[in-house]
Design a protein around this motif. Structure first.
Motif, PDB file in Angstrom:
ATOM      1  N   HIS A 160       7.475   6.336 -23.391  1.00  0.00           N
ATOM      2  CA  HIS A 160       7.865   7.470 -24.503  1.00  0.00           C
ATOM      3  C   HIS A 160       9.248   8.231 -24.262  1.00  0.00           C
ATOM      4  CE1 HIS A 160       6.408  11.134 -26.523  1.00  0.00           C
ATOM      5  NE2 HIS A 160       7.198  11.786 -25.632  1.00  0.00           N
ATOM      6  N   ASP A 161       9.684   8.319 -23.154  1.00  0.00           N
ATOM      7  CA  ASP A 161      10.953   9.068 -22.877  1.00  0.00           C
ATOM      8  C   ASP A 161      12.015   8.125 -23.572  1.00  0.00           C
ATOM      9  OD1 ASP A 161       9.915  11.114 -21.650  1.00  0.00           O
ATOM     10  OD2 ASP A 161      10.430  10.383 -19.586  1.00  0.00           O
ATOM     11  N   ALA A 162      11.834   6.806 -23.233  1.00  0.00           N
ATOM     12  CA  ALA A 162      12.787   5.877 -23.840  1.00  0.00           C
ATOM     13  C   ALA A 162      12.987   5.745 -25.409  1.00  0.00           C
ATOM     14  CB  ALA A 162      12.722   4.534 -23.273  1.00  0.00           C
ATOM     15  N   GLY A 163      11.874   6.316 -26.152  1.00  0.00           N
ATOM     16  CA  GLY A 163      11.793   6.405 -27.567  1.00  0.00           C
ATOM     17  C   GLY A 163      10.578   5.414 -28.380  1.00  0.00           C
ATOM     18  N   ALA A 164       9.596   5.142 -27.230  1.00  0.00           N
ATOM     19  CA  ALA A 164       8.459   4.306 -27.809  1.00  0.00           C
ATOM     20  C   ALA A 164       7.767   5.265 -28.896  1.00  0.00           C
ATOM     21  CB  ALA A 164       7.527   4.024 -26.663  1.00  0.00           C
ATOM     22  N   SER A 165       7.023   4.682 -29.665  1.00  0.00           N
ATOM     23  CA  SER A 165       5.968   4.939 -30.543  1.00  0.00           C
ATOM     24  C   SER A 165       4.752   5.137 -29.945  1.00  0.00           C
ATOM     25  CB  SER A 165       5.724   4.021 -32.022  1.00  0.00           C
ATOM     26  OG  SER A 165       5.105   2.855 -31.305  1.00  0.00           O
ATOM     27  N   SER A 166       3.792   6.006 -30.620  1.00  0.00           N
ATOM     28  CA  SER A 166       2.430   6.137 -29.810  1.00  0.00           C
ATOM     29  C   SER A 166       1.784   4.794 -29.655  1.00  0.00           C
ATOM     30  CB  SER A 166       1.612   7.232 -30.706  1.00  0.00           C
ATOM     31  OG  SER A 166       2.278   8.453 -30.966  1.00  0.00           O
ATOM     32  N   ALA A 167       1.780   3.840 -30.668  1.00  0.00           N
ATOM     33  CA  ALA A 167       1.080   2.806 -30.079  1.00  0.00           C
ATOM     34  C   ALA A 167       1.720   1.801 -29.165  1.00  0.00           C
ATOM     35  CB  ALA A 167       1.078   2.017 -31.488  1.00  0.00           C
ATOM     36  N   TRP A 220       9.553  15.104 -22.742  1.00  0.00           N
ATOM     37  CA  TRP A 220      10.885  15.358 -22.625  1.00  0.00           C
ATOM     38  C   TRP A 220      11.786  15.110 -23.615  1.00  0.00           C
ATOM     39  CZ3 TRP A 220      14.553  17.573 -19.541  1.00  0.00           C
ATOM     40  CH2 TRP A 220      15.819  17.071 -19.618  1.00  0.00           C
ATOM     41  N   ARG A 221      11.557  14.265 -24.310  1.00  0.00           N
ATOM     42  CA  ARG A 221      12.443  13.764 -25.677  1.00  0.00           C
ATOM     43  C   ARG A 221      12.257  14.797 -26.336  1.00  0.00           C
ATOM     44  NH1 ARG A 221       9.158   8.658 -28.016  1.00  0.00           N
ATOM     45  NH2 ARG A 221       7.988   9.646 -29.701  1.00  0.00           N
ATOM     46  N   MET A 222      11.245  15.631 -26.671  1.00  0.00           N
ATOM     47  CA  MET A 222      11.215  16.499 -27.792  1.00  0.00           C
ATOM     48  C   MET A 222      11.842  17.946 -27.347  1.00  0.00           C
ATOM     49  SD  MET A 222       7.272  18.369 -27.834  1.00  0.00           S
ATOM     50  CE  MET A 222       6.734  19.254 -26.207  1.00  0.00           C
ATOM     51  N   MET A 223      12.683  18.067 -26.135  1.00  0.00           N
ATOM     52  CA  MET A 223      13.183  19.221 -25.495  1.00  0.00           C
ATOM     53  C   MET A 223      14.456  19.265 -26.124  1.00  0.00           C
ATOM     54  SD  MET A 223      10.717  20.652 -23.617  1.00  0.00           S
ATOM     55  CE  MET A 223      11.221  21.692 -22.114  1.00  0.00           C
ATOM     56  N   ALA A 276      11.939  -3.459 -24.039  1.00  0.00           N
ATOM     57  CA  ALA A 276      13.155  -2.691 -24.473  1.00  0.00           C
ATOM     58  C   ALA A 276      13.699  -2.765 -26.027  1.00  0.00           C
ATOM     59  CB  ALA A 276      14.338  -3.077 -23.593  1.00  0.00           C
ATOM     60  N   GLU A 277      13.448  -3.852 -26.429  1.00  0.00           N
ATOM     61  CA  GLU A 277      13.801  -4.208 -27.761  1.00  0.00           C
ATOM     62  C   GLU A 277      12.892  -3.590 -28.903  1.00  0.00           C
ATOM     63  OE1 GLU A 277      13.727  -8.523 -28.347  1.00  0.00           O
ATOM     64  OE2 GLU A 277      15.419  -8.812 -26.885  1.00  0.00           O
ATOM     65  N   ILE A 286      15.679   9.798 -23.203  1.00  0.00           N
ATOM     66  CA  ILE A 286      16.699  10.487 -23.859  1.00  0.00           C
ATOM     67  C   ILE A 286      15.801  11.686 -24.545  1.00  0.00           C
ATOM     68  CG2 ILE A 286      17.411   8.054 -25.015  1.00  0.00           C
ATOM     69  CD1 ILE A 286      15.631   8.584 -27.235  1.00  0.00           C
ATOM     70  N   ARG A 287      16.736  12.578 -25.018  1.00  0.00           N
ATOM     71  CA  ARG A 287      16.101  13.790 -25.812  1.00  0.00           C
ATOM     72  C   ARG A 287      16.613  13.630 -27.321  1.00  0.00           C
ATOM     73  NH1 ARG A 287      18.064  18.299 -25.488  1.00  0.00           N
ATOM     74  NH2 ARG A 287      19.959  17.877 -24.278  1.00  0.00           N
ATOM     75  N   PHE A 288      16.066  13.728 -28.276  1.00  0.00           N
ATOM     76  CA  PHE A 288      16.259  13.567 -29.594  1.00  0.00           C
ATOM     77  C   PHE A 288      17.447  14.407 -29.916  1.00  0.00           C
ATOM     78  CE2 PHE A 288      12.150  11.106 -30.274  1.00  0.00           C
ATOM     79  CZ  PHE A 288      12.825   9.749 -30.359  1.00  0.00           C
ATOM     80  N   ALA A 289      17.549  15.690 -29.396  1.00  0.00           N
ATOM     81  CA  ALA A 289      18.173  16.750 -29.821  1.00  0.00           C
ATOM     82  C   ALA A 289      19.561  16.513 -29.370  1.00  0.00           C
ATOM     83  CB  ALA A 289      17.792  17.912 -29.601  1.00  0.00           C
ATOM     84  N   GLU A 290      19.768  15.564 -28.427  1.00  0.00           N
ATOM     85  CA  GLU A 290      20.810  15.941 -27.583  1.00  0.00           C
ATOM     86  C   GLU A 290      22.358  15.395 -28.254  1.00  0.00           C
ATOM     87  OE1 GLU A 290      22.547  14.376 -23.106  1.00  0.00           O
ATOM     88  OE2 GLU A 290      20.884  13.497 -24.107  1.00  0.00           O
ATOM     89  N   ASN A 291      22.067  14.385 -29.053  1.00  0.00           N
ATOM     90  CA  ASN A 291      23.460  13.774 -29.993  1.00  0.00           C
ATOM     91  C   ASN A 291      23.830  15.168 -31.126  1.00  0.00           C
ATOM     92  OD1 ASN A 291      23.719  11.509 -28.546  1.00  0.00           O
ATOM     93  ND2 ASN A 291      22.361  10.276 -30.062  1.00  0.00           N
TER      94      ASN A 291
END
Length: 466
Positions: free
Chosen positions: A208-215, A290-293, A400-401, A453-458
């Protein structure tokens, strides 16, 4: 008397006629359907449907877990004593090497550190969850040694040892090909000391932290869990059924998160049943995402966290850990920790969310999301098994892909303004409040294709430059 019995019966066909009149020939699905990141179609209206029971083993309040992650064990002890005296009912022990440390965490996972951390704490009266990354076996043995000096019965403890060599290895770029042997030895030693488990943790958090979808998160978690069941089959059916705990990230999309937690319990029950094991002891743990923070305007994280806890609780999580709202800025201080703790206690004690078992059962929308996530996750899981399992799928780059595609899709949505991050890409505050953090430096976090990652970071960086 039936509610609203004086009104004529409504039907979907009658509703559709009225909608078509408003649409005036435009495409119904294009205008009114949306899609999740997994491509699941979301209709504008659902009729109630046959319910699927997704319930925790016991209808009791979930455990309010609080992080013990200060590098100084004595200071961490003071923090968690305050937490336990003010509403927390469990501790999440996070060591520096763990994926969830976020650049902080307890130092050496040894008996001395654990003794200082748990000084004055009745471990038989709370829930415990251990997360020590690649040092998981060392930390588990140290914790067991310390418990042996206490006047408690190990088999009666509510304790998850958190061994997750697959997730930890994937994050750092290489999974030990002999992980099963090491896990087998650790679990056998703990079992011999009369601990009941769970010993292993099939976690979706790394993915999830790396960007995975729910499925994807569900599928990779499931594949890890199956690998752990195979590694621990020497425990015997009675102990194997409780040997693996599931851990998922809880995000701010309440309905998708709720459905994801329901799907996790259903999918794991399917695995256990296919393995000839009982499904009455499934443990599902939650950790807010974490990624939504956001580091910018971090108080908006409180809203995200509240939505996440709401969804995980209604989805049937047994334990919930909240990341304090200021964690993206630094090590949270007492105020941020109090808000994290109170977010759960308000929802639990004032809103009484735990009182109703599986409240979403029978809701057409939630049942549709749950069933769709189950189908997509199971198909992905089967693809991974055909490749030789999760270890092989990570090694050949498949995992990863797959995650990279979803990560880029999500970032593109934010870039195009199809999705907003409040306080970062929309409604930016002209003035930042003082951060609620301790004066403790953050360590470097793991890098690589599966790094958190955090999506907000960039977008925070872009805003600062502007």
């Amino acid at each position: 008397m039936i509610l609203a019995s004086e009104f004529p019966a409504a039907s979907e066909s009658a509703w559709r006629k009225r909608v078509d009149a408003v649409l005036k020939g435009t495409d119904f699905e294009k205008r009114l359907f949306s899609h999740t990141m997994d491509g699941i179609a979301v209709a504008p209206l659902y009729a109630d449907r046959e319910s699927t029971a997704v319930r925790r083993a016991e209808q009791t309040p979930w455990a309010v877990m609080q992080r013990a992650d200060h590098p100084d064990a004595a200071k961490a002890n003071a923090q968690v004593l305050d937490d336990l005296n003010h509403g927390a009912t469990g501790l999440h022990l996070v060591f520096a090497d763990a994926p969830g440390a976020r650049g902080f965490g307890l130092e050496a996972p040894d008996r001395k550190t654990i003794a200082r951390l748990l000084n004055g704490i009745r471990v038989d009266a709370i829930d415990l969850r251990l997360e020590a990354g690649r040092q998981g076996d060392v930390a588990a043995a140290a914790l067991a040694q310390w418990i042996a000096t206490q006047p408690v019965a190990p088999e009666r403890l509510s304790l998850s040892f958190g061994l997750d060599p697959i997730g930890n290895g994937a994050l750092h770029g290489k999974i030990d090909p002999d992980f099963a042997s090491g896990m087998r030895q650790s679990a056998a030693a703990l079992h011999a000391q009369h601990f009941a488990g769970p010993f292993a943790e099939a976690s979706g958090v790394v993915w999830h932290d790396a960007g995975a979808s729910s499925a994807q998160e569900l599928a990779f978690m499931l594949a890890s869990g199956v690998a752990y069941l195979r590694a621990l089959d020497q425990l015997g059916d009675a102990h194997l059924k409780r040997a693996v705990a599931l851990t998922l990230s809880a995000g701010q999309d309440m309905f998708v998160t709720l459905a994801k937690f329901r799907a996790a319990r259903l999918l794991w029950a399917r695995v256990l049943s296919a393995s000839g094991l009982a499904t009455d002891t499934i443990t599902v743990q939650a950790e807010t995402s974490w990624r939504m923070m956001a580091a910018r305007d971090p108080h908006t994280n409180i809203l995200r966290i509240t939505a996440a806890v709401f969804a995980a609780a209604l989805g049937g999580a047994d334990r919930i850990t909240v990341l304090p709202f200021s964690l993206a800025q630094g090590l949270p201080d007492e105020f941020a920790r109090r808000i994290a703790r109170n977010t759960q206690t308000v929802l639990q004690e004032e809103s009484q969310l735990w009182r109703v078992s599986d409240p979403a059962s029978g809701s057409g929308y939630i049942e549709h999301l749950t069933a769709s996530l189950c189908d997509k996750a199971w198909n992905l899981f089967q693809e991974i098994e055909k490749q030789g399992g999760i270890v092989a799928a990570v090694a050949n780059g498949h995992v990863a892909e797959q995650i990279a595609v979803k990560r880029q899709e999500r970032l593109a949505r934010i870039e195009s303004k199809a999705e907003t991050i409040i306080g970062v890409t929309a409604y930016r505050s002209p003035k930042e409040a003082a951060p609620s953090i301790e004066d403790v430096p953050r360590r470097a976090m793991a890098k690589g294709p599966l790094a958190a990652i955090r999506f907000a970071e960039n977008f925070e960086a872009a805003g600062a430059a502007a």
